[in-house]
Motif scaffolding. Structure first.
Motif, short mmCIF file in Angstrom:
data_model
loop_
_atom_site.label_atom_id
_atom_site.label_comp_id
_atom_site.label_asym_id
_atom_site.label_seq_id
_atom_site.Cartn_x
_atom_site.Cartn_y
_atom_site.Cartn_z
N ARG A 179 -7.88 3.68 6.46
CA ARG A 179 -8.36 4.48 7.58
C ARG A 179 -7.21 4.87 8.50
O ARG A 179 -7.18 5.96 9.07
CB ARG A 179 -9.41 3.71 8.36
N ARG A 180 -6.24 3.99 8.68
CA ARG A 180 -5.12 4.25 9.58
C ARG A 180 -3.97 4.99 8.92
O ARG A 180 -2.99 5.30 9.58
CB ARG A 180 -4.62 2.94 10.18
N LEU A 239 -4.96 -12.68 -1.25
CA LEU A 239 -5.48 -13.55 -0.19
C LEU A 239 -5.60 -14.96 -0.74
O LEU A 239 -5.95 -15.16 -1.90
CB LEU A 239 -6.87 -13.10 0.25
N VAL A 240 -5.32 -15.94 0.12
CA VAL A 240 -5.51 -17.35 -0.22
C VAL A 240 -6.48 -17.93 0.81
O VAL A 240 -6.28 -17.77 2.02
CB VAL A 240 -4.18 -18.13 -0.19
N PHE A 298 0.87 -1.17 0.00
CA PHE A 298 0.00 0.00 0.00
C PHE A 298 0.91 1.21 0.00
O PHE A 298 1.84 1.29 0.81
CB PHE A 298 -0.87 -0.04 1.26
N SER A 299 0.68 2.13 -0.92
CA SER A 299 1.56 3.30 -0.97
C SER A 299 0.82 4.52 -1.50
O SER A 299 -0.22 4.41 -2.15
CB SER A 299 2.78 3.01 -1.85
N LEU A 300 1.41 5.65 -1.20
CA LEU A 300 0.89 6.91 -1.71
C LEU A 300 1.19 6.99 -3.20
O LEU A 300 2.29 6.63 -3.64
CB LEU A 300 1.56 8.08 -0.96
N GLU A 347 -12.40 -5.36 3.80
CA GLU A 347 -12.24 -4.94 5.19
C GLU A 347 -10.77 -4.67 5.52
O GLU A 347 -10.46 -3.73 6.26
CB GLU A 347 -12.82 -5.99 6.14
N MET A 348 -9.86 -5.49 4.99
CA MET A 348 -8.43 -5.25 5.21
C MET A 348 -8.00 -3.91 4.65
O MET A 348 -7.27 -3.14 5.29
CB MET A 348 -7.59 -6.36 4.60
#
Length: 121
Positions: A119-120, A79-80, A18-20, A112-113
Motif C-alpha cells: 500500500r505504501r 517470521l518467527v 520487497f522489490s519491483l 498484514e505486513m
C-alpha cells in the motif's frame, strides 16, 4: 468467552525484501488482479521443551513471479513466532494444535505486513 489453548508469546520479523518485478519497463496502464500469484510457503514448527508445551514456528513466504507474470512485485518474508499451549489442554492433541495453528497465526500477521508495504509503495 473461552481462552484459546494456543497462546502467542511473541513474533519477530526475521527477513523481508520487497522489490519491483525486474521485467517492468514502463508504467502499466492498469494493474491486473491475478488469480494465482504462485506464493511459495515454507513452514517449520518445532517443540522447545520435552512436554511439547512451548513451540517455535518459522514461516517463509516467497513470491517470485515468472517472466510472463502480470505481477508488479516480488517479495520474501520470514517470521518467527513463539507459542505455548495451556497446561489443561490434552497432551494427545498438543502437537496437532501447534502444527496446524501456529503457521495460521503467523500467516495472518505476514499478510498484514505485506499489505502495509504494498500500500505504501
Amino acid at each position: 468467552m473461552q481462552v484459546s489453548p494456543l497462546q502467542l508469546e511473541g513474533y519477530f520479523l526475521k527477513e523481508v525484501s520487497f522489490s519491483l518485478h525486474e521485467n517492468i519497463r514502463e508504467k502499466p496502464s492498469e494493474l491486473k488482479r491475478s488469480e494465482n500469484l504462485g506464493v511459495e510457503v515454507s513452514v517449520s514448527v518445532d517443540p522447545l521443551d520435552k512436554e511439547n508445551r512451548r513451540w517455535r514456528c518459522e514461516l517463509t513466504l516467497d513470491l517470485k513471479p515468472d517472466k510472463d507474470s502480470d505481477s508488479a512485485y516480488t517479495f520474501h518474508l520470514v517470521l518467527v513466532g513463539f507459542f505455548y499451549v495451556l497446561e489443561d489442554y490434552p497432551a494427545s492433541g498438543v502437537r496437532l494444535l501447534a502444527k496446524t495453528n501456529c503457521p495460521a497465526v503467523l500467516y495472518s500477521t505476514a499478510r498484514e505486513m505485506l499489505i502495509t508495504v504494498v500500500r505504501r509503495s
